[in-house]
Design a protein around this motif. Structure first.
Motif, PDB file in Angstrom:
ATOM      1  N   LEU A 192       1.014   5.208   1.557  1.00  0.00           N
ATOM      2  CA  LEU A 192       0.487   6.161   2.522  1.00  0.00           C
ATOM      3  C   LEU A 192       0.838   7.567   2.044  1.00  0.00           C
ATOM      4  O   LEU A 192       1.981   7.854   1.710  1.00  0.00           O
ATOM      5  N   GLU A 216      -3.891   5.781   3.745  1.00  0.00           N
ATOM      6  CA  GLU A 216      -3.726   4.872   2.611  1.00  0.00           C
ATOM      7  C   GLU A 216      -4.497   5.393   1.391  1.00  0.00           C
ATOM      8  O   GLU A 216      -5.645   5.821   1.514  1.00  0.00           O
ATOM      9  N   ILE A 264       0.839  -1.192   0.000  1.00  0.00           N
ATOM     10  CA  ILE A 264       0.000   0.000   0.000  1.00  0.00           C
ATOM     11  C   ILE A 264       0.877   1.246   0.000  1.00  0.00           C
ATOM     12  O   ILE A 264       2.064   1.192   0.306  1.00  0.00           O
TER      13      ILE A 264
END
Length: 57
Positions: free
Chosen positions: A8, A55, A6
């Motif tokens: 951020l 995220e 992911i």
């Protein structure tokens, strides 16, 4: 593969007109503790302080 990559992104940098900082990390796909988007407090080098990073998808 049980972990997902992911990104951020800083939530406060756009409001101040500075470049956004981004971090790449992983999260557990099957975790019941984090069903939504992950949020962490990370250091933003452009603002020179710790800010909330959320995220992005």
């Amino acid at each position: 593969m049980p972990r997902d990559i992911i990104i951020l992104e800083c939530t406060e940098a756009k409001a101040e007109g500075k470049p956004t900082s981004r971090f790449v990390t992983t999260r557990n796909k099957k975790s019941l503790n984090t069903p939504g988007r992950l949020e962490k407090v990370k250091f933003n080098p452009f603002l020179r302080r710790r800010t909330l990073h959320r995220e992005i998808r």
